[in-house]
Scaffold this active site. Structure first.
Site, short mmCIF file in Angstrom:
data_model
loop_
_atom_site.label_atom_id
_atom_site.label_comp_id
_atom_site.label_asym_id
_atom_site.label_seq_id
_atom_site.Cartn_x
_atom_site.Cartn_y
_atom_site.Cartn_z
N ASP A 410 0.87 -1.18 0.00
CA ASP A 410 0.00 0.00 0.00
C ASP A 410 0.90 1.23 0.00
OD1 ASP A 410 -2.48 1.56 0.41
OD2 ASP A 410 -1.65 1.92 2.41
N ASP A 412 1.63 4.95 0.46
CA ASP A 412 1.03 6.04 1.24
C ASP A 412 1.97 7.24 1.22
OD1 ASP A 412 -0.29 7.67 2.98
OD2 ASP A 412 -0.49 6.21 4.58
N GLU A 414 2.47 11.01 1.25
CA GLU A 414 1.73 12.19 1.68
C GLU A 414 2.63 13.43 1.60
OE1 GLU A 414 -0.35 11.64 5.40
OE2 GLU A 414 -0.64 9.50 5.00
N TYR A 490 -11.14 12.25 5.99
CA TYR A 490 -11.07 12.83 7.33
C TYR A 490 -9.94 13.84 7.38
CZ TYR A 490 -8.11 8.67 7.08
OH TYR A 490 -7.25 7.71 6.64
#
Length: 656
Positions: A410, A412, A414, A490
């Protein structure tokens, strides 16, 4: 030092030159005959290999401390090691216990695994001059033992799951002593044990498929018996629980945090006992780190990694998924082993290693910068987590392949081409480089699938902010290479802003003061407009809330969109708290916006935006109306002991 060896079928053509007899440095002290070190080489691939040292203590007292020293031939190197600390100088390696300690119990053993690399062309990889505490790893002067153990008999398959087969056999005999066993499949070693263990689990198998195995024994001098009579067994059919439900299916993804086992006291076992495991399709383990030179690595130092949590911590029987306590002679402990046990209990689960995260994305822009750096990053991550290099303990002390832990990666990052953590580097060209990095992951995973005959998944956690989507992703291009992506749902607002607001609203909220005013509706539309199929988008939801204090009631008396004096006090950090704690607050009134799928608590001074089971069902209903591919939760440790939030998600997805 005994040296049973194996080669992956795809690498057989490399014809690596290896030493038939290891060379030992002269001992600096009398050799303790009851302490030996066994070296076993595992898989080999185009640019590297895996191996394991096993310290065997046949004495009457525990070995409390130890030092292993050896060298490697020119062109070979160790790139990472677990269950021990390693230092290198001019090709000479010194291996010492990890900082959490690693005594070798009397009559027991301790395993140390590593990844190695070698230069192009035939390269010897056999450790040379191996000593333990200045004595030869063989336990004394060179042995005259030339007699192989007897052939093990009684091989049988005692248990099958959709992706593993458990084997047991009768013990072999040897004139000096049997040091361990190798399980063979197609002439290659599929699993190995050390010591007296006569049981092994062979993992990473395909469902409803027939396999044939045999077993041979080896001794400390490296003599190996012939293989015993083979046994054929079939894995069970997949139960249809669906780690990959297919296009349009409802994926249920949960992040398990490495650090959640501490202050939050949320263990892998809790994923099972709460009923959450049976409802999930995927668990993403957060996080894997990337070094300054652009490679996946594991460390055990603040800010760099927690190898103790990953594979070092021993869990007692009361805290273990399978109800059996870890022992010091296990090659794998910690969260990784617990995840392996969870998958054995719930075979439908897929577990992915999540790369990066808020803090550890800082080196991803550099790692994705060139074709060479992308190739190096991807190969290092695949070698570390997917090639079967991490040892996996079976029920009786043997080791198998790490493929039993992770089923994919995965990504990720950012954020590509946008600011994230203050320490992160980002560049305008990250957008194109992200596409190229994803393609590199897919290409190497495809090659690994062809090599191993099994599938590996590639997913990504991607931004909610439409500006970050535009800046960082060539959406149409990257979606071709992902199995699916999870979308941040979120952290739209939080106590870094002075004004109270919703952190996970589905639709635009009237009179939203900003400074960012987007919603999930706008986020999902941004991906669709750029070429994403809604069925490939999995919507993220929070299992935690964000809070402010010093909040006036405002015209509606509910505290929404009011200026605060700062972050509300939280148990882990100010401004944030888990659902399991927020649901038990007293003196608060509950408010809702059903259209936006939001809930909040307010007591006249403190304001918490959070999601309870009702809000979760509203979010799931909305996601299904949009044709999205499922729900992702950050993070599982925020739920209560009954798994109430996950149960609400599951029930809404099932229409119950």
């Amino acid at each position: 030092m005994k040296t049973p060896r194996t080669r992956a079928a795809a690498a057989a053509a490399l014809a690596l030159a290896v030493s038939a007899t290891p060379l030992f440095a002269a001992p600096a002290a009398a050799a303790p005959a009851d302490i030996t070190v066994v070296y076993t080489e595992g898989q080999t691939w185009e640019t590297g290999y895996s191996g394991q040292f096993t310290i065997i203590n046949d004495g009457d007292t525990a070995l409390q401390d130890w030092t292993i020293e050896f060298s490697l031939p020119d062109g070979a190197a160790i790139s990472s090691m677990w269950n021990a600390d390693v230092a290198e100088s001019a090709g000479n390696y010194t291996v010492t216990p990890p900082n959490w300690g690693a005594p070798v119990p009397a009559g027991g053993s301790y395993g140390i695994g590593f990844n190695g690399s070698f230069s192009a062309g035939p390269t010897a990889t056999e450790p040379e001059g191996c000593t333990i505490d200045d004595a030869p790893c063989s336990g004394g002067p060179p042995s005259e033992d030339t007699e192989a153990p007897s052939v093990p008999g009684g091989l049988s398959a005692t248990d099958q799951t959709a992706d593993s087969i458990t084997l047991s056999w009768d013990a072999a005999d040897d004139d000096v002593g049997v040091a361990g066993y190798e399980v063979l499949r197609g002439g290659e070693v599929a699993a190995s044990t050390t010591g007296t263990a006569t049981t092994a689990v062979v993992g990473a198998l395909d469902a409803d498929t027939e396999y044939t195995f045999s077993v041979r024994a080896y001794d400390a001098a490296g003599n190996r018996s012939a293989a015993g009579d083979p046994v054929t067994a079939r894995t069970s059919a997949d139960d249809g629980g669906g780690g990959d439900p297919g296009p349009g299916g409802d994926r249920r993804v949960g992040y398990f945090t490495q650090w959640g086992i501490y202050a939050r006291d949320y263990l892998v076992q809790d994923v099972d006992t709460s009923g959450t495991a049976e409802k999930l399709t995927h668990i993403n383990y957060a996080f894997a780190n990337v070094s300054a030179d652009g490679q996946c690595f594991m460390a055990n130092q603040p800010g760099e990694g927690d190898a103790y949590a990953d594979y070092g911590r021993s869990f007692g029987a009361a805290d273990s998924v399978d109800g059996e306590g870890d022992t010091w002679d296990q090659s794998l402990r910690g969260n990784f082993n617990q995840l392996r046990e969870l998958k054995a209990k719930h075979p439908h689960l897929k577990v992915l290693i999540s790369l990066g995260g808020w803090t550890w994305s800082k080196n991803l822009s550099d790692a994705a910068l060139t074709a060479d750096s992308r190739e190096r990053l991807v190969s290092s991550c695949i070698d570390m987590y997917l090639r079967g290099n991490l040892p996996v303990i079976d029920g009786a002390g043997g080791t198998g392949a790490a493929a039993g832990v992770f089923d994919g990666i995965d990504l990720d990052w950012e954020w590509p081409a946008s600011a994230g953590h203050p320490d992160n580097t980002f560049r305008p060209q990250d957008k194109q480089n992200f596409t190229a990095l994803v393609q590199e992951f897919r290409d190497q995973l495809n090659a690994l699938e062809a090599e191993n005959g099994r599938e590996y998944q590639l997913t990504s956690f991607m931004a909610a902010d439409p500006q970050k989507i535009e800046a960082g992703y060539e959406v149409g291009a990257v979606m071709e290479d992902f199995d699916f992506v999870t979308v941040q749902g979120y952290d739209f607002h939080g106590a870094w802003e002075s004004t109270t607001n919703h952190q996970s609203n589905l639709t635009p909220v009237p009179n939203d003061p900003g400074p960012r005013t987007y919603s999930m509706q706008e986020t999902i539309q941004a991906y669709i407009d750029r070429g994403a199929d809604p069925a490939d988008l999995v919507m993220g939801v929070p299992f935690y809330g964000r809070g402010w204090t010093g909040v006036p009631g405002g015209p509606d008396g509910d505290g929404l969109h009011q200026t605060s004096t700062g972050a509300a006090q939280g148990p882990y950090e100010d401004g944030i708290d888990d659902y399991k704690n927020l649901k038990n607050l007293s003196g608060y009134e509950l408010y809702r916006d059903a259209e936006a799928g939001t809930a909040w608590l307010y007591n006249g001074s403190t304001f918490w935006t959070y999601d309870d089971p009702t809000a979760m069902r509203q979010k799931v209903d909305w996601a299904q109306q949009q044709g999205l591919g499922g729900i992702m939760a950050w993070s599982l440790d925020g739920d209560d002991a009954q798994g109430s939030l996950m149960a609400a998600i599951d029930g809404a997805l099932d229409g119950s």
